[in-house]
Design a protein around this motif. Structure first.
Motif, PDB file in Angstrom:
ATOM      1  N   LYS A  42       0.868  -1.185   0.000  1.00  0.00           N
ATOM      2  CA  LYS A  42       0.000   0.000   0.000  1.00  0.00           C
ATOM      3  C   LYS A  42       0.901   1.230   0.000  1.00  0.00           C
ATOM      4  O   LYS A  42       1.959   1.220   0.633  1.00  0.00           O
ATOM      5  CB  LYS A  42      -0.862   0.043   1.279  1.00  0.00           C
ATOM      6  CG  LYS A  42      -1.804  -1.122   1.441  1.00  0.00           C
ATOM      7  CD  LYS A  42      -3.188  -0.760   0.964  1.00  0.00           C
ATOM      8  CE  LYS A  42      -4.143  -1.931   1.220  1.00  0.00           C
ATOM      9  NZ  LYS A  42      -5.316  -1.863   0.357  1.00  0.00           N
ATOM     10  N   GLU A  70      -1.920   8.852   7.101  1.00  0.00           N
ATOM     11  CA  GLU A  70      -2.414   7.681   6.374  1.00  0.00           C
ATOM     12  C   GLU A  70      -1.525   6.460   6.629  1.00  0.00           C
ATOM     13  O   GLU A  70      -2.005   5.347   6.816  1.00  0.00           O
ATOM     14  CB  GLU A  70      -2.486   7.993   4.876  1.00  0.00           C
ATOM     15  CG  GLU A  70      -3.214   6.896   4.102  1.00  0.00           C
ATOM     16  CD  GLU A  70      -3.139   7.081   2.586  1.00  0.00           C
ATOM     17  OE1 GLU A  70      -2.622   8.125   2.127  1.00  0.00           O
ATOM     18  OE2 GLU A  70      -3.567   6.161   1.880  1.00  0.00           O
ATOM     19  N   SER A 121      -2.332   5.115   9.997  1.00  0.00           N
ATOM     20  CA  SER A 121      -3.609   4.422  10.025  1.00  0.00           C
ATOM     21  C   SER A 121      -3.495   3.065   9.328  1.00  0.00           C
ATOM     22  O   SER A 121      -4.073   2.073   9.770  1.00  0.00           O
ATOM     23  CB  SER A 121      -4.690   5.343   9.434  1.00  0.00           C
ATOM     24  OG  SER A 121      -5.346   4.749   8.365  1.00  0.00           O
ATOM     25  N   LEU A 122      -2.699   3.002   8.259  1.00  0.00           N
ATOM     26  CA  LEU A 122      -2.495   1.713   7.576  1.00  0.00           C
ATOM     27  C   LEU A 122      -1.769   0.716   8.477  1.00  0.00           C
ATOM     28  O   LEU A 122      -2.131  -0.460   8.540  1.00  0.00           O
ATOM     29  CB  LEU A 122      -1.704   1.916   6.279  1.00  0.00           C
ATOM     30  CG  LEU A 122      -2.493   2.474   5.089  1.00  0.00           C
ATOM     31  CD1 LEU A 122      -1.546   2.897   3.972  1.00  0.00           C
ATOM     32  CD2 LEU A 122      -3.498   1.439   4.581  1.00  0.00           C
ATOM     33  N   SER A 124      -1.712   0.671  11.645  1.00  0.00           N
ATOM     34  CA  SER A 124      -2.609   0.252  12.731  1.00  0.00           C
ATOM     35  C   SER A 124      -3.551  -0.828  12.229  1.00  0.00           C
ATOM     36  O   SER A 124      -3.852  -1.788  12.927  1.00  0.00           O
ATOM     37  CB  SER A 124      -3.446   1.439  13.230  1.00  0.00           C
ATOM     38  OG  SER A 124      -2.595   2.491  13.600  1.00  0.00           O
ATOM     39  N   GLU A 125      -3.969  -0.672  10.978  1.00  0.00           N
ATOM     40  CA  GLU A 125      -4.907  -1.625  10.397  1.00  0.00           C
ATOM     41  C   GLU A 125      -4.260  -3.005  10.188  1.00  0.00           C
ATOM     42  O   GLU A 125      -4.860  -4.040  10.465  1.00  0.00           O
ATOM     43  CB  GLU A 125      -5.387  -1.060   9.051  1.00  0.00           C
ATOM     44  CG  GLU A 125      -6.472  -1.885   8.380  1.00  0.00           C
ATOM     45  CD  GLU A 125      -6.819  -1.288   7.009  1.00  0.00           C
ATOM     46  OE1 GLU A 125      -6.520  -0.100   6.759  1.00  0.00           O
ATOM     47  OE2 GLU A 125      -7.367  -2.038   6.191  1.00  0.00           O
ATOM     48  N   PHE A 126      -3.006  -3.003   9.727  1.00  0.00           N
ATOM     49  CA  PHE A 126      -2.390  -4.287   9.353  1.00  0.00           C
ATOM     50  C   PHE A 126      -1.518  -4.900  10.442  1.00  0.00           C
ATOM     51  O   PHE A 126      -1.077  -6.033  10.313  1.00  0.00           O
ATOM     52  CB  PHE A 126      -1.608  -4.135   8.049  1.00  0.00           C
ATOM     53  CG  PHE A 126      -2.516  -3.905   6.872  1.00  0.00           C
ATOM     54  CD1 PHE A 126      -3.225  -4.964   6.310  1.00  0.00           C
ATOM     55  CD2 PHE A 126      -2.710  -2.637   6.357  1.00  0.00           C
ATOM     56  CE1 PHE A 126      -4.086  -4.753   5.238  1.00  0.00           C
ATOM     57  CE2 PHE A 126      -3.561  -2.422   5.281  1.00  0.00           C
ATOM     58  CZ  PHE A 126      -4.257  -3.488   4.730  1.00  0.00           C
ATOM     59  N   GLY A 127      -1.241  -4.126  11.495  1.00  0.00           N
ATOM     60  CA  GLY A 127      -0.563  -4.709  12.645  1.00  0.00           C
ATOM     61  C   GLY A 127       0.919  -4.981  12.420  1.00  0.00           C
ATOM     62  O   GLY A 127       1.548  -4.403  11.533  1.00  0.00           O
ATOM     63  N   PRO A 158      -0.922   6.816  16.503  1.00  0.00           N
ATOM     64  CA  PRO A 158      -2.366   7.084  16.428  1.00  0.00           C
ATOM     65  C   PRO A 158      -2.805   8.168  17.411  1.00  0.00           C
ATOM     66  O   PRO A 158      -3.761   8.883  17.166  1.00  0.00           O
ATOM     67  CB  PRO A 158      -2.988   5.741  16.804  1.00  0.00           C
ATOM     68  CG  PRO A 158      -1.915   4.731  16.640  1.00  0.00           C
ATOM     69  CD  PRO A 158      -0.619   5.419  16.814  1.00  0.00           C
ATOM     70  N   ASP A 207       2.936   0.822  15.763  1.00  0.00           N
ATOM     71  CA  ASP A 207       2.064   1.728  15.003  1.00  0.00           C
ATOM     72  C   ASP A 207       2.590   3.174  15.009  1.00  0.00           C
ATOM     73  O   ASP A 207       1.853   4.109  14.766  1.00  0.00           O
ATOM     74  CB  ASP A 207       0.625   1.670  15.541  1.00  0.00           C
ATOM     75  CG  ASP A 207       0.553   1.994  17.020  1.00  0.00           C
ATOM     76  OD1 ASP A 207       1.614   2.269  17.624  1.00  0.00           O
ATOM     77  OD2 ASP A 207      -0.563   1.960  17.579  1.00  0.00           O
TER      78      ASP A 207
END
Lengths: 797, 274
Positions: B9, B16, B19-20, B22-25, B141, B164
């Motif tokens: 990504k 951004e 946030s990415l 955080s989303e994918f760990g 975050p 993160d």
């Protein structure tokens, strides 16, 4: 044979830019992995992580489930695919032990990197992923890593052989029986030294790459391979696979360096061919860099025991050498022959009596197989004798250059019949050495050294030198026969003048960076009186050049180049008959100059080669019995090796606090006889010297006690870059070879042969006031620092 | 040299990117210049399942004079650090060290933030910024926080950065005319240091950090303290390894590394005192 004519050259000897370079520099050149072969399957090889282990089981089921994986084979699966084991072409003795070696290990692995399973997949990623999914159970065995340990046979690697010893090859030359021993008894001075030639990884810039393409019908197969030896590979792969030789075509596209490592027949070449035939589809493989470190042959790997005896003047009276050679796990194509190529050179450039006692015992280890690496046996030999000369000079407390002068074979002794019976064609060692000394400003450096190397100084200056012979231009076939080599040493050339007076030269040499296309065109252009750009050089494809013995051992010019010159002579001879016929004169009355035949004394009665070429093509007006076309083929077997020589010197500064070595000045005076293209000669010397410096200071294949290679990537295996080596000053003396018409010798390996002892003797010279007498290679800062500490503390740390 | 499969990504801002990640760990990795991460992936020593490319995040490549310190965006390439007029004037030690990273190609791709976040003790810039008393600004975050370089490095390739969080800025105090020296000892010009020393000196004050002398970059506080107490350079340099715990490797044993550290610290302080 003598040099026939000594006409001034117009093309030979000029610094013509290499025609190879524009495509290489712009990326237009195609290497094997650049070939776009539709429908090719990709091969990956699972390699043993153990140096020595039994294979208990192999489970490939998970690998077969990966999308894109077509097949997975083990050594057992392919056992019936081979008509013979992998080839070793050099059984140096009749009782040499040679373990059966197959492209994939069958029940036992013998080095880290030994192939265990082969994956075929529709893409490279799937075949690589599949390697991680194959489950192999091993029973690890004790690894044999050390040469002296191997010799003890405590752990035998190939149990069917009963020993780790492959062979012992002696060369004892005595004027009278026992004279070597007597010479040592009588000697006023003698030295006994032990040197280690560390293993080196050749690290060609292009790793190996292969594509095997079966033809759609008829059973023929084309093998594209990043190889130095398409011709030898064709024969050997046909034999190993049991295919008729005429059904195999081998092509070497652009090849990015070899240094001997591509002078071989490799498991992956045979796997690609066998699997391409099995699947009736092209199969390709490209080597990863860390695979290249482990699965491509390595160089050097010797322990050398050297003894010299000398009289009161330092004149050498006897040489005794004992070598232990590291073969690695198996014998590859010429593995056992490498130490033998050096066996004749342990007296170096020195005039010694028939009192020479050499013996090499070679052993198996659980390490990557060794084989030829730039110089192959000769750098090792030169290192030993040059280091030995330095030790003898220290023993006698005289200058080592003075000692060399007392022992050099003198100019007037050439051609010189050596103790071994070999004839050294031509040379002038003193001239080359004095030129090197002058360029180094030896006297000035010695004066500076006195000022600088005072007690307490931490930057010490040293000068080193080595004088070398490079026995090259392999080789007279009869000599190879006497060494039990299974092939000859000739080379083939075809020269064809096309109807439009363009020339095709077809050579059996196989360039991989040497610039043959440029040099061979220059030879043909000079001989035929055409422009070099009108000469096309074809090579490295067995369908175009069916006869040849390829490129290694600095043979290409001294053998292959002479074949081209001789083929040109044959073409000129035939053209002369046609010219005489058309000019209505006797052919003896014709002279050939600048590409034109003219009647001696009547220059207006003339015919250019272009007219004869066209006339030979139309065949309208040829003498009776004369065949159409202007073409000649020659297979040339050289009467002797060629013997390039020279002296290298360097000045180093050693930082005694850190052990760092800086080369301040490097002078290389090489004599390769007449030079075809001095630009290419300089390039060869530069590259060779850097590889020699690399052995002296940087490179070593380091293994742990379990046989794991610790230097698998270019971050750990220290190939020097341009900024890590000094400016190299090259110079030449010119002593033509009397054994070929161009008066040429080889130059490909000279730099490598000269450089390592030059650097190491300089470091020892710098540190001599601290009592340092020895220096292991590579002389890394840590090694230098430790050696200084041992010398100054009088013992090991 | 084929990495294991991964997803990719591209983030266009730091927010951004965070946030990415955080989303994918923890299986996600930031990709900046790629000069540490990609070689590990090609050898399959690292197999992240997601790469978050921050190479095109705007506004993270800058070098600004902000009064008492210089602020350097995390995506600033080594070549820009090496040649920056602002840094050459106010933090020449850092510019000089950046000029010793890898080779020219590496310096045109690799970033200062990537080098520091990777926390390789053998890299030049972690130790150099440590010697200079730099502060790192990271964003997560919950917003931004500042970490002193001295508290950042936790272990081999481990830092105080949470999974993160992203390093966004490096703040380097102005050197105020201090003498300085960067000593990099290696066998080939393009290699990591076997031992490296970044040092500055201003009268009775000195800062010294060591490259490749332990599992993290090492602040040689014994040396600085000794100089502060008026010790001679050679006496201070003898304490070079007091805080270090160097490893054995192909190039150097522990003993040799400690010896080299003393020699190089002495040379660095001598050069910085001129």
């Amino acid at each position: 044979m003598t040099i026939t004519e000594n006409k001034p050259s117009k093309i030979i000897g000029t610094r013509l830019l290499r025609r190879e370079d524009p495509p290489l520099l712009t990326g237009e050149a195609k290497f094997t992995n650049d070939l776009n072969i539709p429908g090719a399957l990709h091969l990956s090889v699972l390699r043993s992580p153990y140096a020595h282990a039994k294979i208990k089981s192999i489970d490939v089921s998970a690998a077969l489930k990966i999308a894109g994986v077509v097949a997975v084979y083990t050594g057992k699966d392919l056992q019936t695919s081979w008509a013979a084991p992998m080839p070793c072409a050099w059984a140096v003795t009749t009782d040499m032990k040679n373990p059966a070696h197959y492209p994939l290990a069958i029940d036992k692995v013998c080095y880290v990197g030994d192939g265990v399973a082969a994956v075929l997949a529709t893409n490279e990623t799937a075949s690589r992923d599949a390697l991680d999914a194959i489950d192999v159970q091993y029973e690890p065995l004790k690894a044999v890593v050390d040469l002296e340990d191997s010799l003890s046979d405590k752990n035998v690697i190939h149990s069917d052989l009963g020993t780790n010893k492959s062979y012992t090859w002696p060369l004892l030359v005595e004027e009278t029986p026992g004279c070597v021993e007597q010479a040592f008894k009588k000697a006023k001075y003698k030295i006994k030294e032990r040197y280690v030639q560390q293993r080196l990884i050749p690290m060609a810039m292009e790793p190996r790459a292969i594509v095997a393409v079966p033809q759609p019908f008829g059973g023929d197969i084309t093998l594209y391979s990043s190889t130095q030896i398409p011709h030898i590979l064709k024969v050997m792969s046909a034999i190993t696979l049991g295919i008729p030789e005429h059904q195999v075509r081998v092509v070497a596209p652009s090849v990015g360096g070899g240094f001997g490592s591509k002078l071989n027949v490799y498991a992956e070449e045979l796997l690609c061919m066998a699997l391409a035939r099995k699947h009736n589809a092209p199969v390709r493989w490209v080597e990863e860099r860390s695979e290249n470190s482990q699965a491509t042959i390595q160089g050097r790997g010797q322990i050398q025991h050297v003894e010299l005896a000398a009289d009161e003047n330092g004149k050498i009276t006897a040489v005794r050498v004992r070598i232990i050679g590291d073969m690695g796990a198996y014998l590859q194509l010429v593995t056992p022959g490498v130490p033998i190529l050096g066996a004749f050179l342990y007296a170096g450039v020195y005039d010694i009596p028939k009192a020479y006692d050499f013996s090499c015992t070679s052993v198996f280890t659980n390490l990557t197989p060794t084989d030829a690496y730039r110089g192959a046996g000769r750098p090792e030999a030169t290192y030993a004798i040059e280091m030995g000369i330095e030790a003898l000079a220290r023993e006698m407390k005289i200058d080592s250059f003075e000692l060399r002068k007392r022992n050099y074979i003198k100019k007037e002794q050439f051609p010189y019949t050596a103790f071994s019976g070999l004839t050294y064609d031509s040379g002038d060692h003193l001239l080359a050495a004095e030129k090197a000394a002058k360029m180094t400003d030896l006297a000035g450096v010695r004066a500076q050294q006195k000022k600088q190397n005072v007690a307490g100084a931490t930057k010490l200056l040293g000068v080193g030198m080595s004088s070398y012979f490079e026995m090259c231009g392999l080789a007279p076939s009869r000599v190879l026969a006497s060494l039990n080599y299974s092939a000859g040493g000739w080379e083939s050339a075809t020269v064809r003048v096309l109807p439009t007076n363009k020339v095709q030269v077809i050579t059996g040499t196989s360039p991989h960076g040497q610039g043959h296309e440029t040099s061979w065109a220059m030879i043909a252009a000079e001989k035929l009186g055409v422009a070099p750009e009108d000469v096309d050089v074809l090579h490295s494809d067995t369908a175009i050049s069916p006869l040849g013995l390829d490129t290694y051992g600095s043979r290409s010019l001294a053998v292959g180049g002479i074949a081209i010159a001789l083929a040109c002579d044959k073409v000129i001879e035939k053209a002369k008959l046609i010219a005489a016929h058309q000019l209505e004169c006797a052919s003896e009355d014709l002279q050939f100059e600048n590409g034109t035949f003219s009647v001696k004394g009547s220059p207006d009665r003339a015919l250019p080669l272009a007219a004869i070429a066209f006339g030979a093509f139309t065949a309208h007006n040829l003498p009776d019995g004369c065949e159409p076309n202007l073409e000649a083929q020659v297979s040339y077997d050289p009467p002797n090796f060629s013997w390039p020589f020279g002296t290298h010197m360097c000045v180093v500064e050693v930082d005694t606090e850190t052990g760092a070595v800086e080369i301040l000045k490097y002078i290389a005076v090489d004599d390769c006889g007449n030079q075809i293209n001095p630009l290419i000669v300089e390039g060869q010397v530069h590259g060779g010297v850097v590889q020699g410096i690399a052995q002296a200071l940087f490179e070593e294949a380091v293994y742990d006690m379990d046989g794991n290679l610790k230097t698998t990537t270019l971050a750990e295996y220290l190939v020097p870059a341009a900024c890590d080596v000094p400016a190299i000053t090259t110079a030449h003396t010119v002593t033509p070879s009397p054994t070929n018409q161009l008066g040429v010798k080889g130059i490909g390996e000279a730099g490598t042969i000269g450089a390592a002892p030059t650097v190491i003797t300089a470091i020892i010279d710098a540190l001599s006031s601290l009592g340092v007498k020895t220096m292991a290679m590579p002389a890394s800062p840590q090694t230098v620092w430790k050696t200084i500490n041992e010398a100054t503390s009088g013992g090991k740390q | 040299m084929i990495p294991a499969a991964f997803d990719y990504k591209r983030a266009s801002s730091a927010a951004e990117a965070i946030s990415l990640v955080s989303e994918f760990g923890s299986d996600a990795k930031f990709l900046a210049g790629g000069h540490s991460l990609l070689p590990l992936m090609k050898l399959r020593l690292a197999q992240p399942s997601m790469l978050i490319d921050i190479g095109r995040v705007k506004d993270l490549s800058y070098i600004k004079d902000v009064g008492d310190h210089i602020a350097i965006g995390a995506l600033t390439r080594h070549m820009d650090v090496e040649t920056s007029k602002v840094l050459l004037e106010h933090a020449p030690l850092l510019s000089h060290a950046a000029g010793h990273v890898g080779d020219a190609q590496v310096r045109h791709r690799g970033t200062i933030g990537g080098s520091i976040a990777h926390a390789d003790p053998a890299s030049d810039l972690p130790a150099t910024t440590l010697a200079l008393g730099a502060t790192y600004v990271v964003q997560g975050p919950k917003g931004k926080r500042e970490i002193a370089a001295a508290n950042f490095y936790k272990g081999f390739l481990e830092s105080d950065l949470a999974a993160d969080e992203m390093l966004i800025e490096i703040r380097v105090p102005k050197m105020q005319g201090a003498g300085w020296s960067f000593q990099k000892f290696n066998r080939r010009a393009q290699d990591w240091a076997i031992v490296g020393v970044a040092a500055w000196r201003r009268k009775g004050e000195a800062g010294v950090a060591l490259v490749n002398m332990g599992s993290t970059p090492i602040l040689a506080t014994s040396v600085s303290n000794a100089i502060a107490k008026g010790a001679s350079i050679s006496d201070a340099a003898a304490m070079a390894s007091n805080e270090a715990d160097p490893q054995n490797d192909l190039n150097a044993s522990t003993v040799y590394r400690k010896h080299l550290a003393s020699v190089l610290v002495r040379r660095a302080l001598e050069a910085a005192s001129k």
